[in-house]
Design an enzyme around this catalytic site. Structure first.
Site, PDB file in Angstrom:
ATOM      1  N   ASP A 175      -5.535  -0.147   6.463  1.00 41.95           N
ATOM      2  CA  ASP A 175      -5.344   0.397   7.665  1.00 41.95           C
ATOM      3  C   ASP A 175      -6.500  -0.055   8.611  1.00 41.95           C
ATOM      4  O   ASP A 175      -7.334   0.353   8.324  1.00 41.95           O
ATOM      5  CB  ASP A 175      -4.008   1.394   7.996  1.00 41.95           C
ATOM      6  CG  ASP A 175      -5.274   3.159   6.800  1.00 41.95           C
ATOM      7  OD1 ASP A 175      -6.313   2.769   6.357  1.00 41.95           O
ATOM      8  OD2 ASP A 175      -4.613   4.084   7.650  1.00 41.95           O
ATOM      9  N   GLU A 176      -6.057  -0.086  10.039  1.00 39.63           N
ATOM     10  CA  GLU A 176      -6.943  -0.075  11.375  1.00 39.63           C
ATOM     11  C   GLU A 176      -8.841  -0.239  11.071  1.00 39.63           C
ATOM     12  O   GLU A 176      -9.388  -0.160  11.265  1.00 39.63           O
ATOM     13  CB  GLU A 176      -7.303   1.666  11.211  1.00 39.63           C
ATOM     14  CG  GLU A 176      -5.330   2.264  11.640  1.00 39.63           C
ATOM     15  CD  GLU A 176      -5.743   4.068  12.274  1.00 39.63           C
ATOM     16  OE1 GLU A 176      -4.769   3.774  13.191  1.00 39.63           O
ATOM     17  OE2 GLU A 176      -6.248   4.428  11.550  1.00 39.63           O
ATOM     18  N   LEU A 177      -8.433  -1.853  10.441  1.00 38.28           N
ATOM     19  CA  LEU A 177      -9.923  -2.422   9.998  1.00 38.28           C
ATOM     20  C   LEU A 177     -10.246  -2.823  12.026  1.00 38.28           C
ATOM     21  O   LEU A 177      -9.410  -2.808  12.470  1.00 38.28           O
ATOM     22  CB  LEU A 177      -9.464  -3.687   9.698  1.00 38.28           C
ATOM     23  CG  LEU A 177     -10.436  -3.988   9.675  1.00 38.28           C
ATOM     24  CD1 LEU A 177     -11.684  -3.569   8.030  1.00 38.28           C
ATOM     25  CD2 LEU A 177     -10.072  -5.520   8.318  1.00 38.28           C
TER      26      LEU A 177
END
EC number: 3.2.1.52
Lengths: 583, 583
Positions: free
Chosen positions: B357-359
């Site tokens: 998530d949330e790269l």
């Protein structure tokens, strides 16, 4: 008795914290919360001598002596380290103590012999100066605190306690909160502090009716309040749901109204709570909310309550159970006066809360006994309320107590001709402040849009689709801290602003979670009302600047066994300045 | 071994709770939470005999025997009373026991010899039937529970425990929660229960990186999960802020990445936690989130992290500190595989979470080493991520573990060619469910708009004006409970919905407050996924009907020492049906 006023060049004084460069922990060079109004600090860490003690230049009241013993004990026991990744080792390049503070010497600069308790319960208009103190902590030798009262000295030793950290010189540095240490020190000696509260009414409200709180929980609350110099406990002791106050003169109220026989406050309990508070500089203002918020009186006196537990409650009260005093009835008015009379005998405060919020008119309009009285006297409901208030407040005034009321009593029911000294709590909205002041009343800021600790817990009236808190969103500490007490207040009205209050209504709060809901947010409120605005008088102070102090206090509270919730990831607590917007 | 299936007329079965008349506590005639899928109850209270015991018809696995000992001990110790103003005395007109349940006899209806632990870690597609049980409690004599597995019998004794109340026949009735009693009884015998979970993935996520949780706190969490039949612990063990996992093969990660040496999980700790969970029917799915949420790896391997603690973090990460794995680098990919390889050796689950998530693309775009690799290979960032994922997931697949990822891994970076068995956690929004299913993946409902326990605590990134939680408002239990797992899910996609999860991200939560934030809300989530929808298959069930069960479970948890927050004033808990909208 000797006044130990340290001579200082005025130019050295810094009005905190706007003109300060931040240091390694980002807080300015002082960690005390609430931040002192005026201070200078140095750059040398000084340890506390093994023989460190607190000494008095003269006889002092027993409650100050006891407070000083408690501070010494806590300093000894604390393991609280400085919140950086190096846990305070940055202050000791040689990893050992190089100078020592040998004692803290307390001096009363006047012949004021009153106890902390005596001073705490002074009327608010007489409080100016009573909490002021100076505190000087050298790099080496004796620290000194001076005040004109025992209460001032109590504030001084509280500040001193919150400046002390522990260090373990053998501890490796780490990115988190260290395990603590045995060596006590102060990081930024010499300190010169000249402190005084900006406001004299700095309050917490707790509701002990929706849920009961045992005496020990209240003791813990009061102890925590004193750690951040809060000085008023607004004890909303009864409400519609339960009546925990066991009055000897009216035992039936608690016998039938308390949740269980154990969930009561005996008169002895009340005395102990007031004593405990007073010794910690806290005035206990008890509130028995009338004529609304009284359903539970119907358990023992059903004839006194209109629409008693009416089904549905919706429309008949702001929350279940519906029911309120038949305040038009002279017998009910007299009974209410008896309650007040019995209750004020237990209290020491100059103030007593009579409530007056959320009167439900539909309930009174539908109540036949009430309507008969109104008709017989040719009264409106407001006329009846004015009569009820005159009599019940008269009971307080005769006993030399000043009433405290919720804002509706001056804004919602016409002119009830309240005593002009009456203190008004503004709760519905901060936008209502001006209207209260325009009527000439003194007020306490307690508005739900800033200061309700219970907002944002979700709607508690159950619906199948879920609902939000009526006063959503949750009030973050930064929201509370951003409040300007003088918005829409004229210069001439400013003295009418006594201070402020963080309120915790307990529909969704009991002993399991109240500390989490209250702390550390209430500490931010404590600083707002103690420290006041910036040096130029503007509000608010910077929350970004206050953040390291808030972290520090939060970890101090947790170490004392208070379940204060964390503000940020632990990484942020030890990386000052890195968890702010754009930081 | 004897199957003790009690013959019942099908017509007596009630599919809970829509067709039930409510009783004095408004909950239908059964108090267990999660409510059994199918049950009948009677109208006679039966006491537990002083000699009450739990017996087995055959040898059973040691963890079932231990669980039964714990249940017996807790029943003995409990003081939990029925939540009415009469505290259960309404069930005993003669104020004494008139019949007794002598024992609970457990029978395995198959020759299934696996332990609770063995069963708990079965792959989700093999779980159907493993937790099913029947439970029959007569008004007098022996109660019987039958299941084909030890796990089913474990669920049966959990249900039994939650049906037992205490009463003190000498206690006066009171409007609040009574002080408890010594006599154990079941209010609505005879009970016939035929239960089975609607979903086989009923999960709690806890983040142990933003704050550390000691092993004992995790034990307590797991114990509480088992009380409401939750069966998956999604252990988000590391993140950018700290690395508490002390891997013997890669000791530098925790040595430099844990907050302090004490704030670590040794391999022995992990084994104990997994063992403790397994014995309580809980599969521990460990997650090491990559390639984002990894800043702390930079403490020991600075060359592996791009934009390591970049100032400002704003724009470079979703929260401080910025920094993520240089996943385009083959050395970093290999190192990540080594981490996974070391970690999965510690786990017993068929699943392992790899995050995703949330790269932050800005961080990678600005990272010269990353850009060099991309250029050299002619890769886009997504190409690099596909390569990284293929290798690191390959490590899991070789070890016969199925990856679990956050939704971005199938929705945000093109086709990463994930293994088709990969389980996808939907977190950003429940509106994204359809997109995940359309790609053919199995999913767990964990969307922030319903199931994030941390929403509504206020913004934690400090700003001077205060801010709200990014996923405001607070998700009340009624909101969570109102979720329909099949909204925007086609009939053919339904088997892809494995279940759901309540997630607790710990930016503002640590050991001081996590129980309050989690309970009893997570109990509502437990019921949602165990009990499923109404008898006709529709969702949601009625929160108004569930409210008394929720109160009951909340007070049971508090008595066990779990700081579950109150849902409503205590008055409401003992006045069923009165604190609902229009009630």
């Amino acid at each position: 008795m000797t006044a130990v006023l340290v001579p200082l060049l005025a130019a050295l004084w810094v009005f905190s914290p706007s003109s300060f460069a931040t240091t390694s922990n980002g807080s300015g060079e002082i960690n005390a919360l609430p931040i002192p109004v005026k201070y200078t600090t140095g750059s040398k860490a000084a340890c506390l001598a093994d023989s460190f003690s607190i000494q008095f230049d003269s006889d002092v009241p027993a409650d100050l002596s006891a407070a000083s013993d408690r501070v010494l004990e806590r300093i000894k026991k604390s393991q609280h380290t400085y919140l950086t990744t190096t846990s305070g080792t940055e202050f000791f390049p040689s990893l050992k103590c190089e100078s020592e503070v040998t004692e803290l010497r307390l001096s009363l600069s006047s012949d004021h012999s009153l106890s902390i308790f005596d001073l705490a319960i002074k009327p608010v208009e007489e409080r100016k100066g009573l909490e002021d103190y100076t505190l000087t902590i050298p790099t080496s030798g004796a620290a000194t605190a001076t005040a004109s009262t025992a209460l001032g000295l109590f504030r001084a030793i509280t500040t001193f306690e919150n400046l002390v950290f522990k260090i373990d010189f053998s501890l490796p540095s780490s990115p988190g909160v260290a395990e603590g240490g045995d060596t006590a020190y102060l990081p930024f000696t010499p300190y010169h502090i000249d402190d005084a509260p900006a406001f004299h009414w700095r309050s917490i409200l707790l509701d002990t009716s929706r849920h009961f709180f045992a005496k020990q929980s209240l003791f813990k609350l009061l102890d925590t309040m004193s750690a951040v110099k809060l000085n008023v406990f607004h004890w909303h002791i009864t409400d519609s749901q339960s009546w925990p106050l066991a009055l000897n003169e009216l035992p039936e109220l608690a016998a039938k109204g308390a949740y269980t026989p154990r969930k009561t406050y005996s008169e002895q309990d009340v005395a102990e709570i007031i004593q405990f508070a007073g010794e910690r500089g806290i005035d206990v203002v008890m509130e028995i909310d009338t004529p609304g918020h009284t359903t539970v009186i119907g358990n023992s006196h059903p004839d006194m309550i209109a629409c008693n537990t009416h089904k549905p409650w919706t429309g008949w009260a702001n929350e279940p159970p519906a029911g309120q005093l038949r305040f038009a009835d002279p017998a009910v008015t007299a009974f209410t006066s008896r309650i007040f009379s019995a209750a004020i005998k237990l209290t020491k405060s100059a103030y007593f809360g009579t409530g007056g919020d959320e009167l439900n008119e539909q309930c009174m309009d539908a109540d036949q006994p009430t309507q008969r009285v109104l008709k017989a006297n040719g009264w409106t409901l407001n006329d009846a309320l004015k009569n009820f208030t005159a009599e019940t407040h008269g009971t307080l005034l005769s006993a030399k107590r000043t009433p405290m009321v919720w804002q509706e009593m001056v804004l919602a029911h016409g002119d009830l001709e309240l005593d002009k000294n009456t203190i008004v709590d503004v709760w519905i909205s901060s936008a209502d402040v001006g209207a209260v002041l325009d009527k000439g009343f003194r007020l306490v800021h307690a508005s739900s849009d800033y200061f309700y600790l219970d907002c944002g817990q979700g709607g508690w009236i159950t619906e199948n689709v879920g609902s939000n808190s009526w006063c959503d969103p949750f009030k973050a500490w930064t929201r509370m801290y951003s409040f300007n007490p003088y918005t829409n207040v004229t210069a001439v009205q400013r003295p009418l602003v006594l201070g402020g209050q963080a309120s915790l209504w307990c529909e969704q709060t009991d002993e399991t979670n109240f500390e989490t809901v209250m702390w550390p947010r209430a500490a931010a409120v404590a600083e707002l009302w103690w420290s006041g605005g910036n040096a130029d008088g503007t509000f608010p102070r910077s929350a970004v600047d206050a953040l390291p102090r808030m972290h520090d206090m939060r970890y101090r509270l947790v170490e004392k066994g208070v379940r204060a919730e964390p503000l940020q990831p632990e990484w942020c607590a030890v990386h000052p300045g890195r968890c702010v917007l754009g930081g």
